[in-house]
Write a protein that holds these residues in place. Structure first.
Motif, short mmCIF file in Angstrom:
data_model
loop_
_atom_site.label_atom_id
_atom_site.label_comp_id
_atom_site.label_asym_id
_atom_site.label_seq_id
_atom_site.Cartn_x
_atom_site.Cartn_y
_atom_site.Cartn_z
N ALA A 22 -34.06 9.32 -14.98
CA ALA A 22 -35.33 9.84 -14.46
C ALA A 22 -35.23 10.09 -12.96
N GLY A 23 -34.61 9.15 -12.25
CA GLY A 23 -34.45 9.35 -10.80
C GLY A 23 -33.62 10.58 -10.49
N HIS A 24 -32.58 10.79 -11.29
CA HIS A 24 -31.73 11.96 -11.07
C HIS A 24 -32.47 13.26 -11.38
N GLU A 25 -33.22 13.26 -12.50
CA GLU A 25 -33.91 14.48 -12.90
C GLU A 25 -35.10 14.78 -12.01
N LEU A 26 -35.76 13.74 -11.51
CA LEU A 26 -36.92 13.97 -10.64
C LEU A 26 -36.51 14.42 -9.25
N ARG A 27 -35.29 14.10 -8.86
CA ARG A 27 -34.87 14.41 -7.50
C ARG A 27 -34.84 15.93 -7.26
N THR A 28 -34.36 16.70 -8.24
CA THR A 28 -34.23 18.15 -8.03
C THR A 28 -35.57 18.84 -7.86
N PRO A 29 -36.54 18.69 -8.76
CA PRO A 29 -37.83 19.37 -8.53
C PRO A 29 -38.57 18.83 -7.32
N LEU A 30 -38.44 17.54 -7.02
CA LEU A 30 -39.10 17.00 -5.83
C LEU A 30 -38.50 17.59 -4.55
N THR A 31 -37.18 17.73 -4.55
CA THR A 31 -36.54 18.32 -3.37
C THR A 31 -36.97 19.77 -3.19
N SER A 32 -36.99 20.51 -4.30
CA SER A 32 -37.41 21.91 -4.22
C SER A 32 -38.86 22.02 -3.79
N LEU A 33 -39.71 21.12 -4.34
CA LEU A 33 -41.13 21.14 -3.98
C LEU A 33 -41.31 20.81 -2.50
N ARG A 34 -40.58 19.84 -2.01
CA ARG A 34 -40.69 19.47 -0.60
C ARG A 34 -40.21 20.61 0.30
N THR A 35 -39.16 21.29 -0.13
CA THR A 35 -38.64 22.41 0.67
C THR A 35 -39.67 23.53 0.78
N ASN A 36 -40.29 23.88 -0.34
CA ASN A 36 -41.29 24.94 -0.32
C ASN A 36 -42.50 24.55 0.53
N ILE A 37 -42.92 23.29 0.44
CA ILE A 37 -44.06 22.85 1.25
C ILE A 37 -43.71 22.87 2.72
N GLU A 38 -42.47 22.48 3.07
CA GLU A 38 -42.06 22.54 4.46
C GLU A 38 -42.00 23.98 4.97
N LEU A 39 -41.56 24.91 4.12
CA LEU A 39 -41.53 26.32 4.51
C LEU A 39 -42.94 26.84 4.81
N LEU A 40 -43.88 26.44 3.92
CA LEU A 40 -45.26 26.85 4.17
C LEU A 40 -45.80 26.27 5.47
N ILE A 70 -44.68 21.93 -9.92
CA ILE A 70 -45.63 20.87 -10.28
C ILE A 70 -45.77 20.78 -11.80
N GLY A 71 -45.83 21.91 -12.49
CA GLY A 71 -45.89 21.90 -13.95
C GLY A 71 -44.65 21.28 -14.56
N GLU A 72 -43.46 21.60 -13.96
CA GLU A 72 -42.22 21.02 -14.44
C GLU A 72 -42.23 19.50 -14.25
N LEU A 73 -42.74 19.06 -13.09
CA LEU A 73 -42.83 17.62 -12.85
C LEU A 73 -43.78 16.95 -13.82
N SER A 74 -44.92 17.60 -14.08
CA SER A 74 -45.89 17.03 -15.02
C SER A 74 -45.28 16.89 -16.41
N THR A 75 -44.58 17.93 -16.84
CA THR A 75 -43.94 17.87 -18.15
C THR A 75 -42.88 16.77 -18.19
N LEU A 76 -42.10 16.70 -17.12
CA LEU A 76 -41.04 15.69 -17.07
C LEU A 76 -41.62 14.28 -17.09
N VAL A 77 -42.67 14.05 -16.30
CA VAL A 77 -43.30 12.73 -16.27
C VAL A 77 -43.89 12.39 -17.64
N GLY A 78 -44.55 13.38 -18.27
CA GLY A 78 -45.09 13.13 -19.60
C GLY A 78 -44.02 12.77 -20.60
N ASP A 79 -42.90 13.51 -20.55
CA ASP A 79 -41.79 13.20 -21.45
C ASP A 79 -41.23 11.81 -21.17
#
Length: 456
Positions: free
Chosen positions: A240-258, A283-292
């Motif tokens: 879970a830590g490994h799989e959550l790291r990629t979307p969180l990193t991408s999400l943080r990057t996009n928010i920093e760009l904004l 965010i949808g990908e994270l929600s799905t992943l957390v639900g799974d």
């Protein structure tokens, strides 16, 4: 018995009490038997002597006058004669005469053949017998019971010593047996305390084939199951830590760009819209992943009350949801009613995962074939299929084939399908369809439902 007393001590006490009761009952039975035997021998000997003396005319007054009282005292014998209702004792006192009663008078008058009883003369127990001694006469002999009572007293002391020694030996033997027999229990206790303190799930050595050995085997099986559960939990957390790291990193990057863009003057509407769409997708990908992950973390049987569920209806609802997404794939459904006792939400989630997986791998305008008959649900697509290398791993958590890494998904959908099947007492298998695509077969125990028409 107090709960603070150890099990070994309780076994020792119970064993000692049981042995003590047995020894006491045995000693009492032997003592009463010996006592009865000794008194019977005294009675027989005394009766024979009295009859022999009466036959020799000892009841005659002339004979009595020739008997020395000192000789009778030395022999521990007392003699008295009853005639015409009167009694005379050959001794220095009349202590025996004082003990004579109706039973002895009945012998002198011929109303009774013999009288035998125990009397107290001067604080000493005597066995007294009266036999006919002639016309209107009775000869009375009394013998002291002191020697017999002394023998019984010594025998009682011996029994007390034997009983005490037996109880002592029983206590020692009981303690030895208890400590030896409970050694596996102590090992189990030590192991449980060690596990609680260190979480080291080291199995215990099994010795013998008795009940305690089977208990040890069961304990080791529990340790193995616990170890496997902990390993699954650790693996789930790591994955879970490994799989959550990629979307969180991408999400943080996009928010920093904004944030940087707003600070430097902003972005164009198109670029900003693309970033926001990307953020929503992540965010949808994270929600799905957390639900799974939450679903997979429930590594236990059904926690909701199971109820009869029509699997055909579940399949129909899942197909309608997938069709509404409008992904350009045809879903061909043929199902017959099948009742399953379980959780409708979990079953629909599993069927949705199978359908989503088939749609994801289907070519444009392809067809997904769904069949349900006799509790067997098959979902086949027209995609590239599953390679032989990937086939053993398709139900593993977070496993994604090389081709699937470019497609959306968490790698948990099929794992959820397998877990749902196991929770409902069924199984799922992966293979190759006749069309060359992937084929998934879900088998669930149940019974036919005759109140619905087949769906086509």
């Amino acid at each position: 018995m107090s709960d603070r007393v150890s099990l070994a001590l309780r076994i020792t006490i119970l064993t000692t009490l049981a042995v003590a009761a047995t020894i006491a009952a045995l000693c009492l039975a032997v003592f009463l038997t010996v006592r009865s035997q000794l008194l019977a021998e005294v009675d027989d000997a005394l009766g024979q002597r009295a009859e022999a003396a009466a036959d020799n005319g000892l009841a005659a007054e002339a004979v009595l006058q020739g008997i020395s009282p000192e000789a009778l005292v030395a022999a521990d014998i007392r003699i008295a004669v009853i005639w015409d209702g009167r009694a005379r004792e050959v001794s220095m006192d009349d202590s025996l005469v004082e003990q004579l009663g109706r039973r002895e008078l009945a012998v002198s008058t011929g109303e009774a053949e013999q009288s035998l009883r125990t009397v107290d003369i001067g604080g000493v127990d005597y066995r007294m017998v009266a036999v006919p001694g002639g016309e209107d006469r009775a000869l009375v002999l009394a013998q002291s019971l002191e020697p017999t009572q002394a023998t019984l007293k010594r025998l009682g002391v011996v029994f007390w010593i034997i009983g005490f020694a037996g109880v002592l030996l029983a206590g020692v033997a009981g303690w030895a047996v208890a400590t030896t027999s409970l050694r596996p229990v102590r090992r189990l206790t030590d192991a449980a305390e060690r596990i609680a303190a260190t979480e080291q799930l080291t199995p215990i050595e099994v010795s013998g084939d008795d009940e305690l050995a089977r208990l040890t085997v069961a304990f080791n099986s529990m340790l193995e199951a616990l170890s496997a559960s902990l390993q699954r939990q650790r693996q789930l957390v790591a994955d879970a830590g490994h799989e959550l790291r990629t979307p969180l990193t991408s999400l943080r990057t996009n928010i920093e760009l904004l944030s940087q863009a707003d600070f430097q003057g902003g972005l164009s509407e198109r670029t900003r819209g693309e970033l926001l769409a990307d953020i929503r997708a992540q965010i949808g990908e994270l929600s799905t992943l957390v639900g799974d992950l939450v679903e997979l973390a429930r590594d236990e049987p059904l926690d909701r009350s199971p109820e009869p569920v029509d699997l055909a209806q579940v399949v129909d609802d899942a197909v309608q949801r997938v069709r509404r997404r409008g992904q350009g794939v045809t879903i061909d459904v043929q199902s017959t009613p099948w009742l399953v006792v379980g959780d409708a939400q979990l079953l629909e989630r599993a069927v949705l995962n199978l359908l989503d997986n088939a749609v994801k791998w289907s070519p444009p305008l392809g067809t997904v074939h769904v069949r349900l008959a006799d509790g067997v649900l098959s979902v086949a697509d027209e995609g590239p299929g599953i390679s032989n290398e990937d086939l053993p791993h398709v139900f593993e958590r977070f496993y994604r084939s090389h081709e699937a890494r470019t497609l959306p998904g968490s790698g948990l959908g099929l794992a959820i399908v397998e877990q749902t099947a196991q929770r409902h007492g069924g199984q799922v298998r992966a293979g190759r369809a006749a069309t060359g695509g992937a084929l998934f077969t879900l088998r669930l125990p149940g019974a036919p439902a005759a109140d619905r028409q087949p769906v086509r």
